[in-house]
Design an enzyme around this catalytic site. Structure first.
Site, PDB file in Angstrom:
ATOM      1  CE  LYS A  38      29.413  33.106  45.059  1.00 39.01           C
ATOM      2  NZ  LYS A  38      30.267  33.233  46.346  1.00 39.01           N
ATOM      3  CB  SER A  58      31.541  37.031  46.350  1.00 44.38           C
ATOM      4  OG  SER A  58      31.588  35.857  46.894  1.00 44.38           O
ATOM      5  CB  SER A  89      31.298  35.667  50.034  1.00 47.12           C
ATOM      6  OG  SER A  89      32.464  36.292  49.673  1.00 47.12           O
TER       7      SER A  89
END
Lengths: 95, 492
Positions: free
Chosen positions: B79, B159, B183
């Site tokens: 990420k 997210s 998330s």
């Protein structure tokens, strides 16, 4: 809680974010709606409740008070948009 | 072996150990899949093929010497919230521009120390603020799942939408992710993948771009519970550089999976039966209860009375902490700068042009609730409510070992469907956010398909630092529900 446009501008100034007139108008409604929604917390009786300060009850670790890092000014300014002789360069602040 | 990208992380590890495949072969297969699929899915904001091949070659050399680590030669996605040394890290915000960290986050360093290979940096909502990946400065990642017979693009959740979509589309074996209000778990649920947010303090936050420091926690998204267990074991651990990371032994999570759930006490909280939960999510929840009962667990009705206040309290605490954390983006030390007429004007121009709309909204909310005269009414009040939320769980742990809930009220939605109304988007986190508020571990495991043919997940919540039990219970659900694969590869 209604947030008026003047408050939106004051908050934006505190947050150091420039906003346009259109943005200010939009944010007036959006921020008011969000603050209205969080208002439901006032239903909860928290008179005798301590605020949460940590999620797990551990005591913070301590370490020797010694320098463990440093001497790398060049690395610290490596990503700066503007630097000179290992200093960050900003617009003049004192006349 | 025909398609190396279809292996689970565990299968790939075994294939490498048995020398059936090399790290370079495994990496090349993934790089090919990324090249073919990333245009349509937009999951990688920065593929790093050369770096990956270099790491893979080094892996093969270590394997040849008999020096292999726990994740030796296994290609992962990272990420873009994790700082990677010398490799652009943006948190998917324009304000970080071409930021190349001079250091490596502890969690990713743990992965490289174990021999893993980085395929690239994955898309996410800007500064992890969002539930659909639509706030990314690079445009959203796309869910590889589509509604049956339809071609509309669906969100991968957020997210960690790049992480979830990349794992579901086989563009990496597993991925790192972070979870502040849901998330990891919400995107996992929306893509048929497994996502675990460990206990606050389990993984070091050092080198992860901060959103809300008292809530942020790293964890993996993977294709199976066993894979998630394998990833978490390597990612977790004490780090002197993060004072909130906990100095406790990290168990062998994968080894504990075989123990099953006989005698496990499972709590079902009545407060989660909310209006607005889809009928199929409710049905799946009942199904999950049945599966656990059949496997020998006992089911208990419990009450978590302050559940409904978790989300509004979160939307005070998270923006407040974000407004402080994001004060560092000033156009002076790193990232972009938009020159103004003086220093203050430079700050204001930089932050105005560097931050997207959702980030601005949250920074402003946070600034407001922390501003003079409002601190007690908002932030302090929310922190007190947080104590009550945690108290609900503390009481529940007298009677149960884990709590079972749906992960989300409904399956993946289309782009634009919720992005017009911030409050509606915030409701995506209604079942996940309590877990962050209480600092507990939570896992989302795929449990079924909706009537539209898209995945739905169940969430298990555990006691602090009891990720092992959580993974065990999740494995039971996985064994009963089976695995869910995207029916048609349309992106390459």
């Amino acid at each position: 809680m209604h947030v008026d446009e003047a408050t939106v501008r004051r908050i934006a100034r505190l947050a150091r974010i420039k906003i346009t007139d259109d943005e200010a108008k939009g944010l007036e409604g959006e921020l008011s709606a969000i603050l209205d929604w969080v208002e439901q917390l006032s239903e909860v009786d928290t008179d005798k409740v301590e605020p949460m300060t940590r999620v797990v009850p551990i005591s913070l670790k301590q370490r020797e008070d010694v320098v463990t890092d440093g001497e790398k000014a060049d690395e610290i300014v490596a990503n700066a948009p503007m630097s000179e002789d290992d200093f960050f360069v900003v617009p003049k602040v004192v006349e | 072996m025909t398609d190396l990208t279809k292996l689970t992380l565990t299968e790939a590890r075994d294939a490498i150990a048995k020398k059936k495949v090399s790290a370079v072969e495994l990496t090349e297969a993934h790089l090919k899949a990324i090249e073919a699929g990333n245009g349509a899915l937009n999951v990688y904001v920065l593929p790093t093929p050369e770096h990956a091949l270099e790491q893979a070659k080094a892996s093969d050399a270590r394997i040849a010497k008999g020096d292999a680590g726990e994740l030796e030669g296994l290609p992962l996605g990272i990420k873009d919230l994790f700082c990677t040394e010398g490799i652009r890290t943006t948190a998917c915000s324009n304000i970080l521009d071409d930021f190349k960290p001079r250091y490596e986050s502890t969690v990713t360093q743990n992965l490289w120390n174990a021999g893993a290979v980085m395929l690239g940096k994955l898309n996410n909502d800007e500064f992890a603020m969002g539930s659909s990946n639509e706030t990314s400065a690079f445009g959203p990642a796309v869910n590889p799942w589509r509604r049956e017979g339809k071609e509309d693009k669906l969100v991968p959740g957020g997210s960690s939408g790049g992480s979830s979509a990349a794992v579901a589309a086989n563009l990496c074996l597993a991925a790192t992710a972070t979870d502040t209000g849901g998330s990891i778990r919400q995107p996992a649920a929306l893509t048929g993948t497994v996502g675990i947010k460990p206990t606050y303090g389990r993984c070091s936050r050092w080198g992860i771009v901060a959103f809300a420091s008292s809530l942020d926690q790293a964890g993996p998204i993977a294709r199976t519970v066993e894979d998630a267990a394998l990833m978490l074991k390597v990612m977790a651990g004490h780090d002197p550089k993060d004072s909130t990371s906990v100095d406790a032994p990290v168990p062998d999570y994968a080894a504990a999976l075989k123990d099953g759930v006989k005698g496990l006490r499972v709590g079902v909280p009545k407060e989660y039966r909310i209006n607005g939960m889809s009928e199929e999510a409710a049905k799946l929840w009942d199904q999950g209860i049945e599966w656990l009962k059949t496997a020998g667990a006992t089911i208990h009705d419990i009450s978590l009375p302050h559940t409904k206040y978790a989300l509004p309290a979160y939307y005070i605490i998270a923006p407040a902490e974000a407004s402080s954390n994001l004060a560092r983006y000033d156009g002076v030390r790193y990232g972009m700068r938009k020159p103004g007429k003086d220093l203050i004007d430079t700050y204001e121009e930089t932050r105005s042009q560097g931050f997207g709309a959702e980030v601005k909204r949250r920074v402003l909310i946070g600034t407001y609730v922390l501003s003079a005269g409002y601190y007690d009414a908002y932030y302090l009040k929310a922190q007190k409510v947080r104590t009550l939320i945690k108290g609900d769980f503390d009481k529940a742990w007298d009677d149960v070992d884990v709590v079972l809930t749906p992960t989300t009220p409904s399956p993946a939605f289309a782009f634009g469907e919720k992005s017009g109304d911030p409050l509606q988007m915030y409701l995506e986190d209604i079942f996940t956010v309590t877990v962050n508020m209480a600092g507990l571990p939570g896992i989302s495991v795929p449990a079924g398909l909706s009537s539209e043919g898209t995945p739905l997940g169940l969430q298990l919540i555990g006691k602090p630092f009891d990720e092992a039990t959580l993974l065990r219970a999740a494995k039971t659900i996985e064994d009963a529900a089976g695995h869910f694969h995207v029916p048609q590869i349309w992106w390459s």
